[in-house]
Design an enzyme around this catalytic site. Structure first.
Site, short mmCIF file in Angstrom:
data_model
loop_
_atom_site.label_atom_id
_atom_site.label_comp_id
_atom_site.label_asym_id
_atom_site.label_seq_id
_atom_site.Cartn_x
_atom_site.Cartn_y
_atom_site.Cartn_z
N SER A 50 39.51 34.08 48.52
CA SER A 50 38.79 33.63 47.33
C SER A 50 37.65 32.69 47.76
CB SER A 50 39.74 32.88 46.40
OG SER A 50 40.17 31.68 47.05
N ASP A 83 37.65 37.89 47.16
CA ASP A 83 38.35 37.92 45.87
C ASP A 83 37.54 37.09 44.86
OD1 ASP A 83 40.48 38.46 44.14
OD2 ASP A 83 41.62 36.69 44.77
N ASP A 105 33.06 39.41 40.11
CA ASP A 105 33.76 39.24 38.83
C ASP A 105 32.74 38.84 37.77
OD1 ASP A 105 35.29 38.65 36.69
OD2 ASP A 105 36.64 37.27 37.72
N GLU A 142 35.00 43.96 37.56
CA GLU A 142 36.07 43.66 36.58
C GLU A 142 35.53 43.80 35.18
OE1 GLU A 142 38.71 40.37 37.24
OE2 GLU A 142 38.88 39.92 35.10
N HIS A 189 46.66 34.85 36.39
CA HIS A 189 46.92 34.30 37.72
C HIS A 189 47.97 33.19 37.65
CE1 HIS A 189 42.65 35.78 38.62
NE2 HIS A 189 43.46 36.50 39.37
N HIS A 223 45.19 42.63 38.95
CA HIS A 223 45.22 41.22 39.38
C HIS A 223 46.45 40.56 38.77
CE1 HIS A 223 41.15 40.40 41.19
NE2 HIS A 223 41.08 41.67 40.85
N SER A 226 51.73 39.00 40.95
CA SER A 226 52.95 38.42 41.54
C SER A 226 54.12 38.61 40.59
CB SER A 226 52.74 36.92 41.84
OG SER A 226 52.03 36.78 43.04
N ASN A 266 46.94 42.86 43.56
CA ASN A 266 46.65 41.52 44.07
C ASN A 266 47.86 40.58 43.97
OD1 ASN A 266 44.06 42.49 44.26
ND2 ASN A 266 43.12 40.69 43.34
P1 13P Z 1 48.91 36.13 41.38
O1 13P Z 1 48.60 34.72 40.95
O2 13P Z 1 49.77 36.82 40.38
O3 13P Z 1 49.49 36.21 42.74
O4 13P Z 1 47.53 36.94 41.39
C1 13P Z 1 46.67 36.88 42.50
C2 13P Z 1 45.35 37.51 42.20
O5 13P Z 1 45.16 38.23 41.24
C3 13P Z 1 44.27 37.22 43.16
O6 13P Z 1 43.05 37.76 42.75
O1 G3H Z 2 42.32 34.65 42.09
C1 G3H Z 2 43.32 34.01 42.32
C2 G3H Z 2 43.91 33.81 43.65
O2 G3H Z 2 45.23 33.43 43.48
C3 G3H Z 2 43.13 32.85 44.51
O3 G3H Z 2 43.41 31.55 44.17
O4 G3H Z 2 41.16 30.47 43.97
O5 G3H Z 2 43.26 29.11 44.30
O6 G3H Z 2 42.32 30.49 46.17
P1 G3H Z 2 42.46 30.34 44.68
ZN ZN Z 3 42.62 37.82 40.67
#
Ligand code: 13P
Ligand code: G3H
Ligand code: ZN
Length: 358
Positions: A50, A83, A105, A142, A189, A223, A226, A266
């Site tokens: 990211s 990302d 995005d 997106e 997320h 996305h 998890s 993701n």
């Molecule tokens: P999670 O927070 O569900 O792991 O999603 C990660 C994500 O979409 C990163 O772009």
């Molecule tokens: O897009 C979401 C991912 O979990 C990346 O998170 O921006 O904290 O690195 P971050």
């Molecule tokens: Zn994401």
């Protein structure tokens, strides 16, 4: 193997009917955990960073760590992906650094918080696609916006406010020629996605099916995928953490998405939970320890375990040896030969030169 263009990896996944996990990284141990999991399961993999990760690690460290991974794991096809790029400049700098894929995005304005409009999104994505494809680099766009906020990025909310409109998705792909399309289906997320086990009321897998019917040649991206398993939350809380009860996206729902065109999945939060649980355990059980290796090694192993499990569940396991990596130059030639996006190409491929009119 050199870094692989993500488009090639997702084309192969479409042929094989499987999904490819895209795992976020911020440091060497996370990269090692993913590569070991890929070797253990013989999986192609997307490693993604990211904007926050790029800032935390410094681009040069990140890129050279990835080059080291490519050298040390020559049998693993690996795409290096940006990302949630928020602007043309962020994507340009990633491409110039050597990323083989970028996400723009454009569903959000440059602040990464404010939902944009369709015209803004199309124009920005198209500009990134033109720049990236000329260099053989893949692009994920997106349409619709996810819920939640990670590191200041995200529209907030539950994820149901700006779901993807399937007709807009068709127009977006046609106008931009993006290689992959992130869709908003109710996920968000972070660790707090749903308060109970999600049903179709909040996790709209039917939307994926609809979009896939309209865009069968477009690689869909989930996305916020998890699963936030209870055992990972319990491990964190057992050793002093304070995570509230929550549900993530059940693996079987992701698998249903994969059966309907999802090719990139993701995952970040599950890795974070695994790492934190393992570190907390060492701190709680052996407070006399102070060598970072004593807690980073178990953290790395815990992340490898969850990543390998997802690789098996998404179906990418066993596919590492299926193909030779295309170079970015070869990809650039392929893009140059394909009909231009928005040029009136009458098939449903969005300019990919693939797919048939329905
Ligand atoms: P999670 O927070 O569900 O792991 O999603 C990660 C994500 O979409 C990163 O772009
Ligand atoms: O897009 C979401 C991912 O979990 C990346 O998170 O921006 O904290 O690195 P971050
Ligand atoms: Zn994401």
């Amino acid at each position: 193997m050199p870094l692989v263009p993500m488009r090639q990896m997702l084309d192969e996944a479409a042929k094989g009917g499987y999904g490819v996990g895209a795992f976020n990284v911020n440091n060497m141990e996370q990269i090692q955990a993913i590569m070991e999991a890929a070797r253990e399961t013989r999986s192609p993999v997307v490693v993604q960073a990211s904007r926050g990760a790029r800032k935390y690690t410094n681009d040069k460290f990140l890129y050279h760590l990835m080059q080291a991974a490519a050298e040390l794991y020559p049998e693993i096809p690996m795409a290096l992906h940006l990302d949630h790029g928020n602007s043309f400049e962020t994507c340009r700098s990633a491409i110039e650094l050597g990323f083989t894929s970028v996400m723009i995005d454009g569903s959000l304005r440059e602040d990464g918080k404010t939902p944009s409009d369709f015209k803004y999104n199309v124009e920005l994505t198209r500009k990134v696609v033109d720049f990236a494809h000329a260099r053989g680099v893949s692009v994920e766009g997106e349409i619709g916006t996810l819920g939640g906020i990670e590191d200041g990025h995200g529209a907030g909310g539950s994820g149901l406010e700006h779901l993807t409109d399937p007709d807009q998705a068709v127009g977006f792909v046609r106008e931009t020629g993006a290689d992959a399309l992130a869709v908003a289906i109710g996920t968000s997320h972070g660790a707090y996605k749903f308060s109970v086990k999600p049903t179709e009321a909040v996790l709209k897998i039917s939307l994926i099916k609809k979009i896939h019917e309209l865009l069968p040649a477009t690689h869909l991206v989930m996305h916020g995928s998890s699963s936030v398993p209870q055992e990972l939350r319990d491990q964190v809380n057992k050793y002093g953490g304070r995570l509230k009860p929550a549900w993530g996206v059940p693996v079987e729902e992701i698998q249903e998405g994969i059966r309907h065109g999802v090719r990139k999945v993701n995952v970040d939060t599950d890795s974070r939970l695994a790492v934190t649980g393992a570190i907390r355990k060492v701190f709680a059980e052996a407070p006399e320890k102070f060598d970072p290796r004593d807690y980073l090694k178990p953290a790395r192993e815990a992340m490898q375990q969850v990543v390998a499990e997802r690789m098996r569940q998404f179906g990418q396991a066993g596919h590492a040896g299926d193909y030779q990596a295309k170079t970015l130059e070869e990809m650039a030639e392929l893009y140059a030969g394909a009909p231009k996006a928005g040029s009136g190409c009458s098939c449903c491929c969005g300019g990919h030169g693939k797919g048939k009119k329905k």
